[in-house]
Design a protein around this motif. Structure first.
Motif, PDB file in Angstrom:
ATOM      1  N   VAL A  55       0.840  -1.202   0.000  1.00  0.00           N
ATOM      2  CA  VAL A  55       0.000   0.000   0.000  1.00  0.00           C
ATOM      3  C   VAL A  55       0.874   1.250   0.000  1.00  0.00           C
ATOM      4  CG1 VAL A  55      -1.637   1.335   1.394  1.00  0.00           C
ATOM      5  CG2 VAL A  55      -2.009  -1.109   1.031  1.00  0.00           C
ATOM      6  N   PHE A  56       1.926   1.250   0.816  1.00  0.00           N
ATOM      7  CA  PHE A  56       2.835   2.410   0.830  1.00  0.00           C
ATOM      8  C   PHE A  56       3.532   2.583  -0.519  1.00  0.00           C
ATOM      9  CE2 PHE A  56       3.124   2.091   5.654  1.00  0.00           C
ATOM     10  CZ  PHE A  56       2.303   3.189   5.842  1.00  0.00           C
ATOM     11  N   ASP A  57       3.944   1.483  -1.132  1.00  0.00           N
ATOM     12  CA  ASP A  57       4.575   1.568  -2.450  1.00  0.00           C
ATOM     13  C   ASP A  57       3.611   2.139  -3.481  1.00  0.00           C
ATOM     14  OD1 ASP A  57       6.948   0.523  -1.484  1.00  0.00           O
ATOM     15  OD2 ASP A  57       6.562  -1.509  -2.209  1.00  0.00           O
ATOM     16  N   ALA A  58       2.362   1.677  -3.461  1.00  0.00           N
ATOM     17  CA  ALA A  58       1.372   2.168  -4.422  1.00  0.00           C
ATOM     18  C   ALA A  58       1.059   3.648  -4.187  1.00  0.00           C
ATOM     19  CB  ALA A  58       0.101   1.328  -4.342  1.00  0.00           C
ATOM     20  N   PHE A 111       4.347   1.248  -8.701  1.00  0.00           N
ATOM     21  CA  PHE A 111       2.959   0.797  -8.634  1.00  0.00           C
ATOM     22  C   PHE A 111       2.873  -0.714  -8.832  1.00  0.00           C
ATOM     23  CE2 PHE A 111      -1.417   0.270 -10.188  1.00  0.00           C
ATOM     24  CZ  PHE A 111      -2.092   0.884  -9.147  1.00  0.00           C
ATOM     25  N   VAL A 112       3.598  -1.241  -9.802  1.00  0.00           N
ATOM     26  CA  VAL A 112       3.594  -2.683 -10.049  1.00  0.00           C
ATOM     27  C   VAL A 112       4.136  -3.433  -8.831  1.00  0.00           C
ATOM     28  CG1 VAL A 112       4.641  -4.518 -11.440  1.00  0.00           C
ATOM     29  CG2 VAL A 112       3.677  -2.502 -12.554  1.00  0.00           C
ATOM     30  N   VAL A 113       5.232  -2.942  -8.249  1.00  0.00           N
ATOM     31  CA  VAL A 113       5.804  -3.558  -7.048  1.00  0.00           C
ATOM     32  C   VAL A 113       4.790  -3.530  -5.904  1.00  0.00           C
ATOM     33  CG1 VAL A 113       7.553  -3.223  -5.250  1.00  0.00           C
ATOM     34  CG2 VAL A 113       8.217  -3.183  -7.648  1.00  0.00           C
ATOM     35  N   GLY A 114       4.093  -2.414  -5.743  1.00  0.00           N
ATOM     36  CA  GLY A 114       3.106  -2.298  -4.667  1.00  0.00           C
ATOM     37  C   GLY A 114       1.926  -3.237  -4.833  1.00  0.00           C
ATOM     38  N   ILE A 115       1.378  -3.298  -6.023  1.00  0.00           N
ATOM     39  CA  ILE A 115       0.231  -4.171  -6.271  1.00  0.00           C
ATOM     40  C   ILE A 115       0.633  -5.635  -6.111  1.00  0.00           C
ATOM     41  CG2 ILE A 115      -1.416  -4.944  -8.034  1.00  0.00           C
ATOM     42  CD1 ILE A 115      -2.019  -2.195  -6.723  1.00  0.00           C
ATOM     43  N   MET A 141      13.031  -4.716  -3.998  1.00  0.00           N
ATOM     44  CA  MET A 141      14.315  -4.008  -4.037  1.00  0.00           C
ATOM     45  C   MET A 141      14.324  -2.928  -5.115  1.00  0.00           C
ATOM     46  SD  MET A 141      16.069  -5.312  -1.636  1.00  0.00           S
ATOM     47  CE  MET A 141      14.592  -5.691  -0.747  1.00  0.00           C
ATOM     48  N   ALA A 142      13.374  -2.981  -6.032  1.00  0.00           N
ATOM     49  CA  ALA A 142      13.273  -1.949  -7.074  1.00  0.00           C
ATOM     50  C   ALA A 142      12.905  -0.595  -6.486  1.00  0.00           C
ATOM     51  CB  ALA A 142      12.255  -2.363  -8.124  1.00  0.00           C
ATOM     52  N   THR A 143      12.462  -0.565  -5.241  1.00  0.00           N
ATOM     53  CA  THR A 143      12.110   0.716  -4.619  1.00  0.00           C
ATOM     54  C   THR A 143      13.332   1.580  -4.336  1.00  0.00           C
ATOM     55  OG1 THR A 143      12.110  -0.294  -2.427  1.00  0.00           O
ATOM     56  CG2 THR A 143      10.012  -0.219  -3.589  1.00  0.00           C
ATOM     57  N   CYS A 149      10.673   3.786   0.102  1.00  0.00           N
ATOM     58  CA  CYS A 149      10.338   2.557   0.818  1.00  0.00           C
ATOM     59  C   CYS A 149      11.485   1.561   0.836  1.00  0.00           C
ATOM     60  CB  CYS A 149       9.109   1.899   0.188  1.00  0.00           C
ATOM     61  SG  CYS A 149       7.609   2.865   0.352  1.00  0.00           S
ATOM     62  N   PHE A 150      12.639   1.964   0.404  1.00  0.00           N
ATOM     63  CA  PHE A 150      13.740   1.013   0.276  1.00  0.00           C
ATOM     64  C   PHE A 150      14.200   0.424   1.612  1.00  0.00           C
ATOM     65  CE2 PHE A 150      18.271  -0.046  -0.552  1.00  0.00           C
ATOM     66  CZ  PHE A 150      18.022  -1.130  -1.375  1.00  0.00           C
ATOM     67  N   PRO A 151      14.387   1.206   2.685  1.00  0.00           N
ATOM     68  CA  PRO A 151      14.822   0.592   3.954  1.00  0.00           C
ATOM     69  C   PRO A 151      13.839  -0.453   4.479  1.00  0.00           C
ATOM     70  CG  PRO A 151      15.140   2.958   4.038  1.00  0.00           C
ATOM     71  CD  PRO A 151      14.362   2.672   2.791  1.00  0.00           C
ATOM     72  N   SER A 152      12.550  -0.145   4.430  1.00  0.00           N
ATOM     73  CA  SER A 152      11.585  -1.129   4.909  1.00  0.00           C
ATOM     74  C   SER A 152      11.492  -2.322   3.958  1.00  0.00           C
ATOM     75  CB  SER A 152      10.213  -0.484   5.105  1.00  0.00           C
ATOM     76  OG  SER A 152       9.760   0.093   3.909  1.00  0.00           O
ATOM     77  N   SER A 153      11.728  -2.106   2.667  1.00  0.00           N
ATOM     78  CA  SER A 153      11.737  -3.218   1.712  1.00  0.00           C
ATOM     79  C   SER A 153      12.877  -4.179   1.992  1.00  0.00           C
ATOM     80  CB  SER A 153      11.841  -2.705   0.280  1.00  0.00           C
ATOM     81  OG  SER A 153      10.672  -2.065  -0.115  1.00  0.00           O
TER      82      SER A 153
END
Length: 194
Positions: A55-58, A111-115, A141-143, A149-153
C-alpha cells in the motif's frame, strides 16, 4: 426387467460426480515425528507486512505520478526565472520531456511492485503462492529508485526470505496445495515443539 420405470435408479447427468479430479485431503494432519514448529506462525505476519508495504509503495507511485504530471510546468517556471535575469545555464530543450518520462517510469515500477506485494500478502494469509511471495519480496528491491520505501523493503525481504525458505514453512505450503485448510495447518504446527 420390470415394467415399472421407477424401480431402477435414475442417473442425473448433471449431478455431482463421485470422482474428483484432484484429491482433497481433510481431517487431521500427521506431520513427520522429527518436524519442528519452525517459522510457520510467522507466515501471516509476513502477509500483513507485505500488504502494508505494498500500500505504501502504491501510494508513493501515485505521488510520483502527480509529480511527473506537474514536472513540465516546473521546468517552464525554471526557464522563465532564468530568462528574468537569474544567471545560469539554460535548460536543455528536451529536459522536461526526458525527466517526465523517467519519473513516469519510476512511478509505474513502484505501482507494479506495490500491487504485487499486496496480492502476494493476501495469498500468504491463505498459505498460497510462496514462490510469488519470494519473487515479490525480491522485486521490492526496485524501490531503491525512489529511496522512499527502500529501507523497509530490505528489512521485509530479509525477514520474509528467512521465513519462506524455512523447511517447516515449505511443508506448510505443500500441505495447503494438497487441500488442507490454513487453520488446520496452523493448529498442526502449533502442537509441535518450537
Amino acid at each position: 426387467m420390470s415394467d415399472n420405470p421407477y424401480s431402477e435408479p435414475v442417473i442425473n447427468p448433471y449431478g455431482p460426480t463421485l470422482n474428483v479430479g484432484t484429491a482433497v485431503e481433510s481431517g487431521p494432519i500427521s506431520l513427520p515425528p522429527e518436524m519442528k514448529r519452525g517459522l510457520v506462525n510467522h507466515v501471516p505476519i509476513i502477509g500483513v507486512l507485505m500488504i502494508v508495504q505494498g500500500v505504501f509503495d502504491a501510494l508513493m507511485a501515485i505521488g510520483t505520478t502527480i509529480y511527473a504530471v506537474f514536472m513540465p510546468t516546473l521546468f517552464e517556471e525554471i526557464q522563465r526565472q532564468g530568462a528574468q535575469g537569474n544567471p545560469g545555464q539554460p535548460m536543455p530543450a528536451g529536459a522536461a520531456v526526458a525527466m517526465t518520462a523517467v519519473v513516469g517510469v519510476m512511478a509505474l515500477v513502484m505501482f507494479v511492485v506495490g500491487i504485487l506485494a499486496v496480492y502476494s500478502g493476501i495469498q500468504l494469509l491463505k498459505y498460497r503462492s510462496r514462490v510469488l511471495a519470494i519473487s515479490s519480496l525480491c522485486g521490492g528491491m526496485a524501490t531503491i529508485i525512489t529511496c522512499y520505501c527502500f529501507p523497509s523493503s530490505i528489512l521485509l525481504a530479509i525477514y520474509g526470505l528467512v521465513v519462506l525458505l524455512n523447511p517447516s514453512v515449505k511443508l506448510a505450503f505443500d500441505l495447503r496445495s494438497r487441500g488442507h485448510e490454513a487453520d488446520t495447518i496452523q493448529r498442526a504446527f502449533l502442537s509441535l515443539n518450537p
